[in-house]
Design a protein around this motif. Structure first.
Motif, PDB file in Angstrom:
ATOM      1  N   ALA A 138       0.726  -1.516   0.034  1.00 23.16           N
ATOM      2  CA  ALA A 138      -0.064   0.035   0.061  1.00 23.16           C
ATOM      3  C   ALA A 138       0.844   1.307  -0.027  1.00 23.16           C
ATOM      4  CB  ALA A 138      -0.748  -0.107   0.996  1.00 23.16           C
ATOM      5  N   PHE A 251      -6.743   4.054  -5.707  1.00 21.60           N
ATOM      6  CA  PHE A 251      -7.395   2.658  -5.528  1.00 21.60           C
ATOM      7  C   PHE A 251      -6.398   1.491  -5.228  1.00 21.60           C
ATOM      8  CE2 PHE A 251     -10.894   5.490  -6.822  1.00 21.60           C
ATOM      9  CZ  PHE A 251     -12.133   4.690  -6.632  1.00 21.60           C
ATOM     10  N   ASN A 252      -5.561   1.879  -5.865  1.00 16.64           N
ATOM     11  CA  ASN A 252      -4.158   0.821  -5.578  1.00 16.64           C
ATOM     12  C   ASN A 252      -4.136   0.328  -4.014  1.00 16.64           C
ATOM     13  OD1 ASN A 252      -2.445  -0.915  -6.581  1.00 16.64           O
ATOM     14  ND2 ASN A 252      -1.240   0.452  -7.689  1.00 16.64           N
ATOM     15  N   VAL A 253      -4.112   1.780  -3.346  1.00 12.31           N
ATOM     16  CA  VAL A 253      -3.847   1.383  -2.009  1.00 12.31           C
ATOM     17  C   VAL A 253      -4.949   0.580  -1.351  1.00 12.31           C
ATOM     18  CG1 VAL A 253      -3.671   2.666   0.289  1.00 12.31           C
ATOM     19  CG2 VAL A 253      -2.490   3.480  -1.556  1.00 12.31           C
ATOM     20  N   ALA A 254      -6.164   0.855  -1.548  1.00 10.04           N
ATOM     21  CA  ALA A 254      -7.277   0.013  -1.146  1.00 10.04           C
ATOM     22  C   ALA A 254      -7.157  -1.237  -1.554  1.00 10.04           C
ATOM     23  CB  ALA A 254      -8.789   0.753  -1.551  1.00 10.04           C
ATOM     24  N   GLY A 255      -6.797  -1.601  -2.801  1.00  9.40           N
ATOM     25  CA  GLY A 255      -7.073  -2.903  -3.586  1.00  9.40           C
ATOM     26  C   GLY A 255      -5.771  -3.822  -2.560  1.00  9.40           C
ATOM     27  N   LEU A 257      -4.467  -3.139   0.405  1.00  7.08           N
ATOM     28  CA  LEU A 257      -4.862  -3.357   1.892  1.00  7.08           C
ATOM     29  C   LEU A 257      -5.919  -4.409   2.061  1.00  7.08           C
ATOM     30  CD1 LEU A 257      -5.081   0.249   3.146  1.00  7.08           C
ATOM     31  CD2 LEU A 257      -3.365  -1.447   3.668  1.00  7.08           C
ATOM     32  N   ILE A 258      -7.030  -4.652   1.166  1.00 10.66           N
ATOM     33  CA  ILE A 258      -7.840  -5.584   1.301  1.00 10.66           C
ATOM     34  C   ILE A 258      -7.049  -7.055   0.941  1.00 10.66           C
ATOM     35  CG2 ILE A 258      -9.947  -6.540   0.145  1.00 10.66           C
ATOM     36  CD1 ILE A 258     -10.805  -3.519  -0.521  1.00 10.66           C
ATOM     37  N   VAL A 304      -7.698  -1.165  -8.328  1.00  9.30           N
ATOM     38  CA  VAL A 304      -8.006  -2.136  -7.405  1.00  9.30           C
ATOM     39  C   VAL A 304      -7.306  -3.489  -7.443  1.00  9.30           C
ATOM     40  CG1 VAL A 304      -9.887  -3.482  -6.376  1.00  9.30           C
ATOM     41  CG2 VAL A 304     -10.377  -1.036  -7.103  1.00  9.30           C
ATOM     42  N   SER A 308      -2.185  -5.408  -5.909  1.00  7.40           N
ATOM     43  CA  SER A 308      -3.065  -6.621  -5.120  1.00  7.40           C
ATOM     44  C   SER A 308      -2.401  -7.824  -5.326  1.00  7.40           C
ATOM     45  CB  SER A 308      -4.331  -6.449  -5.269  1.00  7.40           C
ATOM     46  OG  SER A 308      -4.861  -6.587  -6.734  1.00  7.40           O
TER      47      SER A 308
END
Length: 391
Positions: A138, A251-255, A257-258, A304, A308
């Protein structure tokens, strides 16, 4: 984990700086074309060679991290980044930019790469590896959100100002690493390492390496290098194109982390397969994008499924080679990613100059991602490789 919090924070910030700087190189393609009076394919060689050298630096970092104090390896990498960026700021010919960015700075980023930082974090924290790798990734993805606007603002002054700004950030990062990152026990002295020949005989090694090669072709190679030039070719403003790339990074960060959380909870091979298939579908949208709105939509969707893949790939590599040598293994797998990135940086430029469009490049990337998804579904989570032999 808590007693290593400050070190982990430094590692995440380093990931922000290193990957954010690499992600900014797409900004310089246009200015380099003008400065060197060269075409897109020629200037893309700077990125292509850089990806290859960056890839070579990662297994080198893996070997050094098993033998040298961590702070020296990461600090050296950041120092070489600063030297290369400073040299590029003074470049007046293509060969000088290739030497400065493509060789010196890129080898430095290899020594301080995400794979190297992940190894350090993995040795510090034994539990919740997926979450830790997710946080680092992230940081790497978020690097564009933080560094790209800084580089863009400085580019409004001049190309030299932008490159020197990034060089100054690298120097500051090196100082912090040398002060704050503690030494780790050398892996060689504790449990040995897996010979490379043994790695190459491990089926899952190739099922991780080949998809990660394709990952590099379609992300850091193709999209990070050519998304902004693609947008400018469709008359999207430079600021809007940079903002779209920053949106992708957000959105990369969110992807990631998930993905980091899920890595500790579900089948990692199947998870990788679905990520690659999602990315394949998203990449097919790009040939139909002709304005800033479409670019932002693409950035959100592609982001996303971008970085990831890193937490499950890193975690699986650590599992397969948990008895030793995983620093070198993840370095080699990451090197394959960079070879793919080199192809992804160069081939689309050639396709553009040959056909006048990026469409065939994006379609080829989507097809390759289908292959990556299939191979990832073949991964099985079972026992690690046989006990390594010290070398």
């Amino acid at each position: 984990m808590r007693r290593h919090t400050s070190t982990l924070v430094v590692l995440v910030v380093t990931a922000v700086l290193v990957m954010g700087t690499r992600g900014s190189f797409g900004l310089f393609i246009g200015p380099w074309e003008e400065l060197f009076d060269s075409g897109r394919a020629s200037v893309s060689l700077i990125s292509a060679i850089g990806f290859l050298v960056y890839g070579f630096g990662q297994p080198t970092a893996g070997r050094l991290l098993e033998r040298w104090p961590t702070r020296y390896v990461i600090g050296l990498g950041l120092g070489l980044m600063a030297l290369g960026l400073g040299g590029a700021a003074m470049s007046t010919a293509m060969w000088m930019a290739i030497l400065s960015i493509g060789v010196v700075a890129s080898f430095g980023t290899g020594l301080a790469s995400l794979s190297a930082l992940s190894y350090v974090a993995g040795e510090l924290v034994e539990s919740k590896g997926g979450l830790i790798f997710g946080l680092l990734t992230a940081g790497a993805a978020g690097g564009q959100v933080i560094v790209l606007p800084i580089a863009t603002a400085a580019l409004n002054v001049s190309l030299r100002a932008s490159l020197l700004t990034l060089a100054a950030l690298a120097v500051a990062g090196a100082v912090v690493v040398l002060i704050k990152v503690p030494p780790l026990p050398t892996r060689e002295a504790t449990i040995g390492t897996t010979p490379i020949s043994t790695m190459f005989r491990e089926r899952r090694f190739w099922l991780l390496l080949i998809p990660f090669f394709i990952c590099g072709y379609t992300t850091t190679g193709m999209i990070e290098t050519h998304l902004i030039p693609f947008a400018l070719d469709h008359h999207v403003a430079q600021t809007a194109a940079s903002a779209a790339l920053a949106t992708l990074a957000a959105f990369n960060v969110a992807g990631v982390l998930i993905a980091g959380v899920l890595t500790d909870r579900i089948d990692r091979g199947k998870m990788l397969g679905w990520i690659y298939l999602m990315r394949a579908a998203t990449l097919l949208i790009l040939p139909f994008v002709t304005n800033a709105t479409g670019l932002f939509v693409f950035g959100a969707l592609f982001g996303v499924a971008d970085f990831s893949t890193v937490p499950p790939t890193t975690s699986l590599t650590q599992t397969v080679f948990r008895t030793g040598g995983w620093a070198v293994a993840i370095g080699i797998i990451s090197a394959a990613h960079q070879i793919g990135s080199a192809m992804g940086a160069w081939v689309p430029g050639v396709i553009l100059e040959t056909t006048g469009s990026y469409s065939m490049a994006f379609v080829s990337g989507s097809i390759a991602l289908l292959v990556a998804g299939y191979l990832s579904f073949l991964l099985r989570e079972s026992t690690q490789v046989t006990k390594p032999v010290s070398v």
